[in-house]
Write a protein that holds these residues in place. Structure first.
Motif: not given
Length: 579
Positions: A203-207, A209-226
């Motif tokens: 469960e911890e590994a899945e959590e 993994k989801k956090e990393v995927e969310q960060l990667q998605t934000k960077i790719t889509e430009g939603t992780l902004l300064m």
């Protein structure tokens, strides 16, 4: 009638004597004979198969016998278990099966008629099978004392570790039903605990993994902004975000992600500069170049496929004066107005050169400590197997690379997005966090009042604070050079007076290259004080560039001198380094 009864009674006595008394005496004799035989050195673990050997030696295990007889287990259920039809040859591994059925070893010999010879042979066969079941390297371990009650038990290794999750204290065949049941209960308890831990870990590994995927998605889509980046992207002006190493990890922070990305890319393939340290990263946000780059990436995806549309992060080394113009207007490639090769026309094609290895790019920025880290669309790469100096892009390809694949040549400016400016120091020693944010604002306010600090230092009585230190000054200080020279001498220091320029409007190249013009004796300083204006200038002065060319990488603020004088001793120099 009486004679008939007497005769019948004698016959019965004779029958009992023949079939019971005599065999019992014979059995006792043979048992006594076996006990009188010498003990085999291998005991019950004997590996030999020769029947004659078993006639000459006894294979009983007195220690095991005494241990088994002395060990008492509290009965859980007095009801005997049902005998498994497969007996000791049962192939099953499910512990529940062993909890419900018993597996006596005498089922190995279903035709056993309790004869004397077969009894001895059976014991030998059992011993042989037990010894053959495990290799020599996995024989039973030496008997060990139990720490709880002092009873001696035997430990066994299992070839199939997945079959049992607990350590067997006795061979399973020598346990009674209650002991087997206790062992299986412990095994199931342990199994449940392990399953709970495994479930929690998954469960911890899945959590994560989801956090990393969310960060990667934000960077790719430009939603992780300064902070303020969304407003910048709506306009056309370039914005520089200063990023510094943080001791505290702020998960999900855009600044944290950008800095660690640039820092990790720098260290990952760094070679030849083992002590180089990243001190600051500038994240470049240019809305115009970002739009052009994304459009070029979509075109490349349609032309070559998704696998060719992913960018790589690569370094580019250039003069400090070129960095800001490139970030503002983008890279220029051969054929565009204003393009000029810094070294040659290109060994592997007439294009703009990049490398994933920062050491390669450092060779093009002598005297500087800044590298550009860019997103580069390489597309389909043509691998050069020889020099093709000045050649254009090969047909059917989007870029070139050197034979060692450490240099990448790009031929279209829209395939390059300048994203980071990495500031570093070479041979900087032990890493430490630099002041920034609120601490940096405090320093700037302090330097704005440097005149008052200087006047306080003038009023201090002379003392040998700077003994052994040789100072050099670059830029405008709080007072004239003569006044600064007098102040340093009052407190035991020495001023180096190296002539680095002639004061001409255009300094000769040899002075900018070698720093010292050769007139007089060169006096090397060990502490260079530089003004903030000189450090922050887009084009470094001749003095500053000259010292950098000679290998100086660390420069100090002016307030170091005054704080040391007021404290009556040298302050920590690291706290006064220019960022």
């Amino acid at each position: 009638m009486v004679s008939v009864l007497v005769s019948s009674r004698c016959s019965i006595i004779n029958f009992l004597d023949i079939y019971f008394l005599r065999p019992m005496s014979t059995r006792a004799a043979k048992k006594a004979k076996l006990e009188s035989l010498p003990q085999c050195p291998y005991g019950s673990t004997c590996y030999r198969k020769n029947p004659e050997h078993f006639k000459e030696y006894t294979h009983s295990d007195p220690t095991l016998t005494s241990t088994t007889s002395s060990t008492t287990v509290k009965p859980v259920n007095s009801k005997p278990l049902t005998v498994c039809p497969f007996g000791a040859t049962c192939y099953r591994k499910n512990l529940l099966h062993f909890a419900e059925f018993s597996h006596p070893f005498d089922l190995l010999n279903p035709n056993d008629d309790d004869s004397d010879e077969e009894e001895a042979t059976t014991a030998a066969d059992k011993s042989n099978k037990n010894s053959q079941a495990t290799p020599v390297g996995k024989k039973r371990k030496a008997e060990s004392e139990d720490s709880d009650n002092g009873d001696k038990t035997e430990e066994y290794d299992s070839d199939d570790e997945s079959a049992y999750d607990v350590k067997l204290e006795k061979t399973f065949s020598k346990m009674n039903d209650d002991e087997k049941r206790l062992m299986i209960e412990r095994a199931f308890e342990l199994k449940e605990k392990l399953q709970e831990k495994l479930k929690k870990s998954r469960e911890e590994a899945e959590e994560r993994k989801k956090e990393v995927e969310q960060l990667q998605t934000k960077i790719t889509e430009g939603t992780l902004l300064m902070e303020g980046e969304d407003e910048v992207l709506k306009g056309t002006k370039t914005k520089y975000f200063e990023l510094f190493p943080e001791r505290n990890y702020n998960q999900g922070s855009a600044a944290e992600v950008h800095f660690r990305l640039a820092e990790s890319q720098f260290y990952r393939l760094l070679s030849g500069y083992a002590t180089a340290t990243v001190t600051k990263v500038e994240y470049v946000c240019n809305p115009v170049l970002i739009e052009k780059f994304n459009k070029a990436r979509e075109e490349l995806k349609e032309k070559r496929g998704v696998q060719y549309s992913y960018p790589v992060l690569a370094f580019h080394g250039t003069a400090v004066a070129n960095i800001q113009p490139i970030c503002e207007t983008g890279f220029k490639v051969p054929g565009q107005k204003g393009f000029k090769h810094a070294t040659d026309t290109g060994y592997y094609g007439r294009g703009t050169y990049f490398s994933e290895y920062p050491g390669y790019s450092m060779g093009y920025i002598k005297g500087s400590t800044k590298l550009m880290l860019c997103q580069v669309l390489q597309g389909k790469v043509y691998k050069c197997n020889k020099l093709i100096t000045g050649a254009g892009l090969q047909d059917g390809f989007d870029s070139h690379c050197s034979p060692c694949q450490k240099e990448l040549v790009i031929f279209r400016s829209e395939h390059i997005l300048p994203q980071y400016i990495v500031h570093y120091k070479v041979n900087s020693g032990e890493f430490r966090y630099t002041p920034h944010g609120m601490a940096k604002e405090v320093i700037q306010k302090k330097l704005q009042k440097i005149g008052k600090l200087y006047k306080k230092a003038l009023a201090v009585k002379d003392a040998p604070i700077f003994n052994g230190f040789k100072f050099a000054f670059i830029g405008q200080m709080a007072d004239t050079p003569i006044a600064m020279d007098t102040l340093i001498q009052r407190f035991g220091g020495h001023i180096c007076k190296n002539e680095l320029s002639h004061g001409a409007k255009k300094t000769p190249k040899k002075y900018a290259t070698y720093a010292f013009n050769g007139t007089g004796t060169y006096d090397p300083p060990n502490l260079i004080v530089c003004s903030v204006a000189e450090i922050e200038a887009q084009i470094p002065s001749v003095e500053l560039q000259g010292y950098k060319n000679m290998g100086f990488t660390t420069f100090y603020r002016e307030d170091f001198i005054y704080d040391s004088i007021l404290a009556g001793a040298m302050k920590s120099m690291q706290d006064y380094e220019h960022l």
